[in-house]
Design an enzyme around this catalytic site. Sequence first.
Site, PDB file in Angstrom:
ATOM      1  N   LYS A  97      -9.687   4.478   3.967  1.00  0.00           N
ATOM      2  CA  LYS A  97      -8.265   4.113   3.981  1.00  0.00           C
ATOM      3  C   LYS A  97      -7.927   3.630   2.582  1.00  0.00           C
ATOM      4  O   LYS A  97      -8.641   2.805   1.999  1.00  0.00           O
ATOM      5  CB  LYS A  97      -7.921   3.099   5.071  1.00  0.00           C
ATOM      6  CG  LYS A  97      -8.463   1.709   4.894  1.00  0.00           C
ATOM      7  CD  LYS A  97      -7.697   0.743   5.796  1.00  0.00           C
ATOM      8  CE  LYS A  97      -8.120  -0.684   5.552  1.00  0.00           C
ATOM      9  NZ  LYS A  97      -7.263  -1.655   6.239  1.00  0.00           N
ATOM     10  N   LYS A 155     -15.825  -2.817   1.910  1.00  0.00           N
ATOM     11  CA  LYS A 155     -15.122  -3.239   0.687  1.00  0.00           C
ATOM     12  C   LYS A 155     -16.134  -3.948  -0.199  1.00  0.00           C
ATOM     13  O   LYS A 155     -16.611  -5.035   0.158  1.00  0.00           O
ATOM     14  CB  LYS A 155     -14.009  -4.227   1.042  1.00  0.00           C
ATOM     15  CG  LYS A 155     -12.869  -3.674   1.889  1.00  0.00           C
ATOM     16  CD  LYS A 155     -11.988  -4.824   2.392  1.00  0.00           C
ATOM     17  CE  LYS A 155     -10.657  -4.349   2.937  1.00  0.00           C
ATOM     18  NZ  LYS A 155      -9.937  -5.441   3.655  1.00  0.00           N
ATOM     19  N   GLU A 195       0.816  -1.213   0.000  1.00  0.00           N
ATOM     20  CA  GLU A 195       0.000   0.000   0.000  1.00  0.00           C
ATOM     21  C   GLU A 195       0.846   1.257   0.000  1.00  0.00           C
ATOM     22  O   GLU A 195       0.341   2.362   0.220  1.00  0.00           O
ATOM     23  CB  GLU A 195      -0.937  -0.020   1.208  1.00  0.00           C
ATOM     24  CG  GLU A 195      -1.847  -1.238   1.154  1.00  0.00           C
ATOM     25  CD  GLU A 195      -2.787  -1.363   2.325  1.00  0.00           C
ATOM     26  OE1 GLU A 195      -2.701  -0.549   3.259  1.00  0.00           O
ATOM     27  OE2 GLU A 195      -3.612  -2.284   2.294  1.00  0.00           O
ATOM     28  N   ASP A 228      -4.585  -1.300  11.611  1.00  0.00           N
ATOM     29  CA  ASP A 228      -5.268  -2.527  11.209  1.00  0.00           C
ATOM     30  C   ASP A 228      -4.396  -3.657  11.731  1.00  0.00           C
ATOM     31  O   ASP A 228      -3.324  -3.930  11.195  1.00  0.00           O
ATOM     32  CB  ASP A 228      -5.417  -2.621   9.686  1.00  0.00           C
ATOM     33  CG  ASP A 228      -6.097  -3.927   9.262  1.00  0.00           C
ATOM     34  OD1 ASP A 228      -6.526  -4.687  10.157  1.00  0.00           O
ATOM     35  OD2 ASP A 228      -6.188  -4.194   8.048  1.00  0.00           O
ATOM     36  N   ASP A 249     -13.276  -5.746   9.838  1.00  0.00           N
ATOM     37  CA  ASP A 249     -12.980  -5.974   8.410  1.00  0.00           C
ATOM     38  C   ASP A 249     -13.206  -7.457   8.122  1.00  0.00           C
ATOM     39  O   ASP A 249     -14.297  -7.868   7.707  1.00  0.00           O
ATOM     40  CB  ASP A 249     -11.540  -5.532   8.118  1.00  0.00           C
ATOM     41  CG  ASP A 249     -11.052  -5.933   6.730  1.00  0.00           C
ATOM     42  OD1 ASP A 249     -11.886  -6.272   5.875  1.00  0.00           O
ATOM     43  OD2 ASP A 249      -9.827  -5.901   6.483  1.00  0.00           O
ATOM     44  N   ARG A 278      -8.366  -2.287  -1.504  1.00  0.00           N
ATOM     45  CA  ARG A 278      -7.755  -3.601  -1.303  1.00  0.00           C
ATOM     46  C   ARG A 278      -6.259  -3.439  -1.536  1.00  0.00           C
ATOM     47  O   ARG A 278      -5.819  -2.492  -2.174  1.00  0.00           O
ATOM     48  CB  ARG A 278      -8.323  -4.654  -2.276  1.00  0.00           C
ATOM     49  CG  ARG A 278      -9.809  -4.910  -2.197  1.00  0.00           C
ATOM     50  CD  ARG A 278     -10.347  -5.190  -0.818  1.00  0.00           C
ATOM     51  NE  ARG A 278      -9.716  -6.263  -0.077  1.00  0.00           N
ATOM     52  CZ  ARG A 278     -10.302  -7.404   0.264  1.00  0.00           C
ATOM     53  NH1 ARG A 278     -11.556  -7.628  -0.096  1.00  0.00           N
ATOM     54  NH2 ARG A 278      -9.677  -8.303   0.996  1.00  0.00           N
ATOM     55  N   GLU A 332      -8.560  -1.846  13.953  1.00  0.00           N
ATOM     56  CA  GLU A 332      -9.296  -2.733  13.046  1.00  0.00           C
ATOM     57  C   GLU A 332      -8.887  -4.183  13.308  1.00  0.00           C
ATOM     58  O   GLU A 332      -7.702  -4.470  13.490  1.00  0.00           O
ATOM     59  CB  GLU A 332      -8.953  -2.324  11.601  1.00  0.00           C
ATOM     60  CG  GLU A 332      -9.584  -3.185  10.524  1.00  0.00           C
ATOM     61  CD  GLU A 332      -9.106  -2.764   9.124  1.00  0.00           C
ATOM     62  OE1 GLU A 332      -8.824  -1.567   8.910  1.00  0.00           O
ATOM     63  OE2 GLU A 332      -8.995  -3.650   8.267  1.00  0.00           O
TER      64      GLU A 332
HETATM   65  O1  LIG Z   1      -6.833  -5.978   5.544  1.00  0.00           O
HETATM   66  C1  LIG Z   1      -7.071  -4.957   4.880  1.00  0.00           C
HETATM   67  O2  LIG Z   1      -7.725  -4.087   5.413  1.00  0.00           O
HETATM   68  C2  LIG Z   1      -6.620  -4.837   3.455  1.00  0.00           C
HETATM   69  C3  LIG Z   1      -6.580  -3.529   2.792  1.00  0.00           C
HETATM   70  O3  LIG Z   1      -5.891  -2.545   3.472  1.00  0.00           O
HETATM   71  O4  LIG Z   1      -5.872  -5.813   2.917  1.00  0.00           O
HETATM   72  P1  LIG Z   1      -6.400  -6.797   1.745  1.00  0.00           P
HETATM   73  O5  LIG Z   1      -6.933  -5.964   0.647  1.00  0.00           O
HETATM   74  O6  LIG Z   1      -5.173  -7.576   1.368  1.00  0.00           O
HETATM   75  O7  LIG Z   1      -7.447  -7.644   2.366  1.00  0.00           O
HETATM   76 MG   LIG Z   2      -8.040  -5.195   7.354  1.00  0.00          MG
END
Ligand SMILES: O=C(O)[C@@H](CO)OP(=O)(O)O
Ligand SMILES: [Mg+2]
Length: 423
Positions: free
Chosen positions: A387, A336, A207, A243, A311, A365, A286
Amino acid sequence: MTAAPIESVAAREILDNRLEPTLRVTVETPVGTGRADVPRGRSRGAHEAHDRRDGDDRYRGQGVKEAVAAVEEDVEPALVGHDATDQRGVDAALLDLDGTRKKERLGGNVVTGVSLAALRAGAAATGLPLYRYVGGADAGVLPLPFFDLIEGGELAGGDLPFQEHQVVPVGADSVAEAVRWTAEVYYELGDILRDEYGEASLNVGDEGGYNPLGVDDPREAFDLELRAVEACGYGGEFALAADVAASHFHDAETGTYALLGESMTRDELLGFYEDLVADYPIVSLEDPLDQHDFAGVADLTDRLDIQIVGDDLFTTNPERLQEGIDHGAANALLWKVNQIGTVTEATEAARLATRNGYAVQVSERSGQTPDTWLADLAVGLGAGQIKTGVTRGERTEQYNRLLEIEAELGDAATFGPPGDALR
Ligand SMILES: O=C(O)[C@@H](CO)OP(=O)(O)O
Ligand SMILES: [Mg+2]
């Protein structure tokens, strides 16, 4: 009368920031065309929609040739003639066609790509910018960004157990100010890391946040961030957040967490968080516990007076979120679209969150393209928080789009979550 009858639905294989294949879907109507790229998580929750990948050895079995074919052979015939401005109708047709809970038949990536491309086609047909098409005439809340300045966990190569150590410019009044302040802190943190941890610590994770070598304690990462904030003269203007993505260092058999060279029980980890929040200006955590532990997260939500974000815990799934609400687990939803599939289901999750006093944080993501529907949806939902990483074009394009929207709205724009939340 059908306002924007879908004439065609097409997909192609493109590449994301990790050089992994993903889908670009196009929906055409006589009055507007929509296109959307599909993101991909790496640190995925167990309850997320199925990510359809080829079984053959293209891209180590990660190709999307079958997903492309599914768009053109299965989805297109079912959607032709549907009104692209009827998002619920389009999404209901997709759900009918798939018929499984985790979108195993079509693939979650197929469903998300088509749903978002139809949304864009609907916006194009009405002539409205996407954020206004989604949010209506009064869409005007720009989100406060959470910047993942130091990465760890699954998204970086170092030894940090937490996935994201975020700085939150809670004192800023606009996206423009938030981004400018954070850029200064980012440069400063780079100088500190270069001087004290070596040039290689300027490497970044998925990221675009730093990946400091030899740092294995989240408290050290937070100390570094606070030093950079202070050195820039922004003390008090920034809060911290994380997170944790705790499922990744949780041992399901023993129920313990491997943290700081120890094997911690849930209670010990909760105690660790209490000390952390007492010692640092942390406003949000998170996924602080394993993704199945609603009771533990409820306990922590009770004990800490901060934002607790679900999440992997909720996976943007209204049923999972309802279970969390029933337990009193967390007080914010990480949002998401591709965790659940369609725009309709994801907005239903956001609405359920809001109705129950949960905050909504819109999220990227780790696998992304520079497509900016995310920034528009954050404003359209009025989420107040986002984020979307730090550096790398697929992240900075989200900020650039938010800056554009902020400028377009001028005085009509407001910024950040309501009231004193997080400040
Ligand atoms: O865990 C998370 O919050 C993310 C994104 O920041 O990771 P991923 O997209 O790999 O699930
Ligand atoms: Mg996460």
